[in-house]
Each structure stands twice: as C-alpha cells, then as structure tokens.
Motif scaffolding. Sequence first.
Motif, short mmCIF file in Angstrom:
data_model
loop_
_atom_site.label_atom_id
_atom_site.label_comp_id
_atom_site.label_asym_id
_atom_site.label_seq_id
_atom_site.Cartn_x
_atom_site.Cartn_y
_atom_site.Cartn_z
N GLU A 1 0.86 -0.99 0.01
CA GLU A 1 -0.01 -0.02 -0.26
C GLU A 1 0.85 1.34 0.07
OE1 GLU A 1 -3.40 0.58 0.27
OE2 GLU A 1 -3.75 -1.73 -0.24
N HIS A 2 1.94 1.22 0.69
CA HIS A 2 2.86 2.40 0.64
C HIS A 2 3.54 2.70 -0.22
CE1 HIS A 2 5.55 5.19 2.37
NE2 HIS A 2 6.69 4.46 1.79
N ASN A 3 3.92 1.61 -1.24
CA ASN A 3 4.52 1.58 -2.34
C ASN A 3 3.60 2.24 -3.50
OD1 ASN A 3 7.12 0.68 -1.24
ND2 ASN A 3 6.76 -1.33 -1.87
N LYS A 4 2.48 1.86 -3.32
CA LYS A 4 1.44 2.45 -4.33
C LYS A 4 1.26 3.94 -4.11
CE LYS A 4 -1.46 -1.85 -4.61
NZ LYS A 4 -2.71 -2.17 -4.27
N LEU A 5 1.30 4.34 -2.79
CA LEU A 5 1.19 5.81 -2.79
C LEU A 5 2.12 6.32 -3.06
CD1 LEU A 5 -0.41 8.06 -1.18
CD2 LEU A 5 0.71 7.59 0.82
N VAL A 6 3.38 6.07 -2.83
CA VAL A 6 4.72 6.65 -3.34
C VAL A 6 4.75 6.70 -4.73
CG1 VAL A 6 7.27 6.48 -3.35
CG2 VAL A 6 6.11 6.02 -1.37
N GLU A 7 4.48 5.74 -5.57
CA GLU A 7 4.37 5.77 -6.92
C GLU A 7 3.47 6.59 -7.42
OE1 GLU A 7 3.31 2.73 -10.54
OE2 GLU A 7 4.13 1.73 -8.72
N TYR B 1 4.93 10.21 -6.84
CA TYR B 1 5.81 10.66 -7.81
C TYR B 1 5.38 10.91 -9.11
CZ TYR B 1 9.93 9.67 -10.89
OH TYR B 1 10.99 10.00 -11.80
N GLN B 2 4.35 10.13 -9.58
CA GLN B 2 3.64 10.62 -10.98
C GLN B 2 3.01 12.00 -10.74
OE1 GLN B 2 0.92 7.29 -11.22
NE2 GLN B 2 2.49 6.00 -12.13
N LEU B 3 2.30 12.12 -9.61
CA LEU B 3 1.64 13.41 -9.48
C LEU B 3 2.76 14.57 -9.49
CD1 LEU B 3 -0.82 12.64 -6.70
CD2 LEU B 3 -1.43 13.34 -9.17
N GLU B 4 3.92 14.38 -8.71
CA GLU B 4 4.90 15.57 -8.87
C GLU B 4 5.35 15.63 -10.52
OE1 GLU B 4 7.90 13.90 -6.44
OE2 GLU B 4 6.76 14.57 -4.36
N GLY B 5 5.62 14.58 -11.17
CA GLY B 5 5.94 14.81 -12.42
C GLY B 5 4.74 15.46 -13.30
#
Length: 75
Positions: free
Chosen positions: A45-51, A54-58
């Motif tokens: 779940e945490h890794n999904k949130l981090v991913e 990251y996409q939103l920051e891009g």
Amino acid sequence: MIDYTALAAASMSLIGTLVGTFGGILVANKLTNYRIEQLELKVAEHNKLVERTYQLEGRMTEAEHDIRDLKGGRP
C-alpha cells in the motif's frame, strides 16, 4: 532393579515437554508468518502511494512549465 513407575513418569514427562515445545514453536511460527504477510500488505500500500505521489509530482512539474510558457516568462 529398575523402577518402571519412575521410568514411565519420566517418559511421559519427556513426551509432554517435547509436544509442548514443538507445539509452541509451530504456533509462534504461524503468528510470525501472519504478521509478515500483514506487513507486506502495508508495504505494498505504501509503495502504491509513493508511486502515485511520484507521478503527481511529474505532472505538477509539467503543469508549472505550461503555466510559465503561457505567461511568456522564463525563470
């Protein structure tokens, strides 16, 4: 002369101790495996949130560039 009563009592005590010990090991192992599985789910779940972050920051960086281009300015 061998005291068979004492030998039987000692044997039953040994068997009881072995069963209790191995039973405790099995229960503890099952609990450990369950907790590891739960932690793996939380990590996923945490890794999904981090991913997603990251996409939103891009996307945010692209939006900032587009806004800057529309304003006609460069930093």
